[in-house]
Design an enzyme around this catalytic site. Structure first.
Site, PDB file in Angstrom:
ATOM      1  N   ASP A 212      88.741  24.909  22.053  1.00 12.56           N
ATOM      2  CA  ASP A 212      87.227  24.712  22.375  1.00 12.56           C
ATOM      3  C   ASP A 212      86.397  24.818  20.782  1.00 12.56           C
ATOM      4  OD1 ASP A 212      84.857  24.738  23.508  1.00 12.56           O
ATOM      5  OD2 ASP A 212      84.825  26.893  24.159  1.00 12.56           O
TER       6      ASP A 212
ATOM      7  N   PHE B 113      83.290  23.150  31.780  1.00 12.53           N
ATOM      8  CA  PHE B 113      84.017  24.477  31.860  1.00 12.53           C
ATOM      9  C   PHE B 113      85.122  24.178  32.948  1.00 12.53           C
ATOM     10  CE2 PHE B 113      85.364  28.507  33.467  1.00 12.53           C
ATOM     11  CZ  PHE B 113      85.845  29.081  32.332  1.00 12.53           C
TER      12      PHE B 113
ATOM     13  N   ARG C 239      94.196  29.816  38.417  1.00 11.36           N
ATOM     14  CA  ARG C 239      95.266  29.243  37.372  1.00 11.36           C
ATOM     15  C   ARG C 239      96.460  28.727  38.205  1.00 11.36           C
ATOM     16  NH1 ARG C 239      94.461  32.453  32.825  1.00 11.36           N
ATOM     17  NH2 ARG C 239      93.591  34.560  32.974  1.00 11.36           N
TER      18      ARG C 239
ATOM     19  N   GLU D 251      98.786  26.428  23.384  1.00 13.35           N
ATOM     20  CA  GLU D 251      97.680  26.799  23.607  1.00 13.35           C
ATOM     21  C   GLU D 251      97.139  25.850  25.017  1.00 13.35           C
ATOM     22  OE1 GLU D 251      95.181  28.607  23.592  1.00 13.35           O
ATOM     23  OE2 GLU D 251      94.782  29.343  21.451  1.00 13.35           O
ATOM     24  N   ASP D 252      96.388  26.655  25.962  1.00  8.49           N
ATOM     25  CA  ASP D 252      95.845  25.681  27.041  1.00  8.49           C
ATOM     26  C   ASP D 252      94.792  24.799  26.514  1.00  8.49           C
ATOM     27  OD1 ASP D 252      94.164  28.026  26.727  1.00  8.49           O
ATOM     28  OD2 ASP D 252      93.588  28.592  28.517  1.00  8.49           O
TER      29      ASP D 252
HETATM   30  P1  5GP Z   1      87.930  28.559  20.875  1.00  9.24           P
HETATM   31  O1  5GP Z   1      88.043  29.972  19.998  1.00  9.24           O
HETATM   32  O2  5GP Z   1      88.632  27.532  20.866  1.00  9.24           O
HETATM   33  O3  5GP Z   1      86.417  28.638  21.116  1.00  9.24           O
HETATM   34  O4  5GP Z   1      88.329  29.252  22.573  1.00  9.24           O
HETATM   35  C1  5GP Z   1      89.518  29.001  23.208  1.00  9.24           C
HETATM   36  C2  5GP Z   1      89.493  29.777  24.577  1.00  9.24           C
HETATM   37  O5  5GP Z   1      88.261  29.796  25.067  1.00  9.24           O
HETATM   38  C3  5GP Z   1      90.731  29.244  25.174  1.00  9.24           C
HETATM   39  O6  5GP Z   1      91.702  30.040  25.035  1.00  9.24           O
HETATM   40  C4  5GP Z   1      89.956  29.528  26.734  1.00  9.24           C
HETATM   41  O7  5GP Z   1      90.363  31.142  26.999  1.00  9.24           O
HETATM   42  C5  5GP Z   1      88.535  29.647  26.529  1.00  9.24           C
HETATM   43  N1  5GP Z   1      87.827  28.329  27.079  1.00  9.24           N
HETATM   44  C6  5GP Z   1      87.272  27.599  26.222  1.00  9.24           C
HETATM   45  N2  5GP Z   1      86.674  26.684  27.134  1.00  9.24           N
HETATM   46  C7  5GP Z   1      87.363  26.807  28.548  1.00  9.24           C
HETATM   47  C8  5GP Z   1      87.151  26.217  29.697  1.00  9.24           C
HETATM   48  O8  5GP Z   1      86.423  25.260  29.644  1.00  9.24           O
HETATM   49  N3  5GP Z   1      87.717  27.037  30.750  1.00  9.24           N
HETATM   50  C9  5GP Z   1      88.420  28.093  30.574  1.00  9.24           C
HETATM   51  N4  5GP Z   1      88.944  28.525  31.706  1.00  9.24           N
HETATM   52  N5  5GP Z   1      88.389  28.617  29.392  1.00  9.24           N
HETATM   53  C10 5GP Z   1      88.018  28.021  28.437  1.00  9.24           C
END
Ligand code: 5GP
Length: 177
Positions: A104, A153, A166, A100-101
């Site tokens: 959150d 963010f 990206r 995963e990138d």
């Molecule tokens: P989660 O389900 O853990 O809340 O969400 C994960 C997804 O939210 C990540 O794969 C990404 O697409 C998006 N996301 C959460 N925080 C960020 C951030 O700081 N920057 C970006 N570009 N995407 C984020």
């Protein structure tokens, strides 16, 4: 490469990312010695990270990708995930590593873990480049983590805002106005 006025703050410079990706690759290679890793990249954010990480993995590995979209308001994860592209291969009895990138709230990864676990892999682990610990809504196991970051963010190195940034080789906070 990018106009300076778009950058609020560089959070993780390129050299630190490179060093960390190499460390993670080495650790993963040690932990999976004698095995073959089935890496799953989560589109599209994890592509750059996985491409770099793969080159530091010295055990046999294959790569597959999943595309998912989360229901609900755009930037908030709801945990209800729609699969836009499923894996091409069967993961039963394979050693699976989700790449995963960013994690959150944890809702997306939690959903993915439950869904993939039901396909009976031999093992299932997780690797994320970035981790926003203080935003967590649900506990998720993270086996390999690049950087813990604050609740901001971020974009760059695979992460986007409206599809952009990206390609930027470092992680930064975008200026909002
Ligand atoms: P989660 O389900 O853990 O809340 O969400 C994960 C997804 O939210 C990540 O794969 C990404 O697409 C998006 N996301 C959460 N925080 C960020 C951030 O700081 N920057 C970006 N570009 N995407 C984020």
């Amino acid at each position: 490469m990018i106009e300076q006025e778009k950058i609020e703050e560089i959070l993780i410079p390129e050299n630190q990312i490179k060093k960390k990706v190499e460390e993670l690759g080495n650790q993963i290679s040690c932990d999976y010695a004698g095995k073959e890793i089935f890496c799953i990249g989560v589109l599209r954010g994890a592509t750059i990270f996985l491409a770099d990480l793969a080159r530091y993995i010295s055990v046999p590995m294959t790569m597959d990708f999943m595309a998912i979209s989360s229901y609900g308001i755009s930037s908030e994860s709801s945990g209800v995930v729609r699969i836009l592209k499923d894996l091409d291969e069967n993961i039963e009895n394979r050693d699976v590593l989700i790449v995963e990138d960013i994690v959150d709230t944890g809702l997306t990864l939690d959903y993915l873990l439950r869904m993939l676990q039901s396909r009976k892999p031999a093992s299932l682990k997780t690797c994320t480049l970035l981790n926003k610990v203080e935003r967590r809504k649900i506990e998720v196991p993270i086996d390999y983590c690049g950087f813990n970051i604050p609740d901001r963010f971020v974009v760059g190195y695979g992460l986007d805002f409206n599809g952009l940034y990206r390609n930027i080789p470092y992680i930064f906070v975008l200026k909002t106005v």
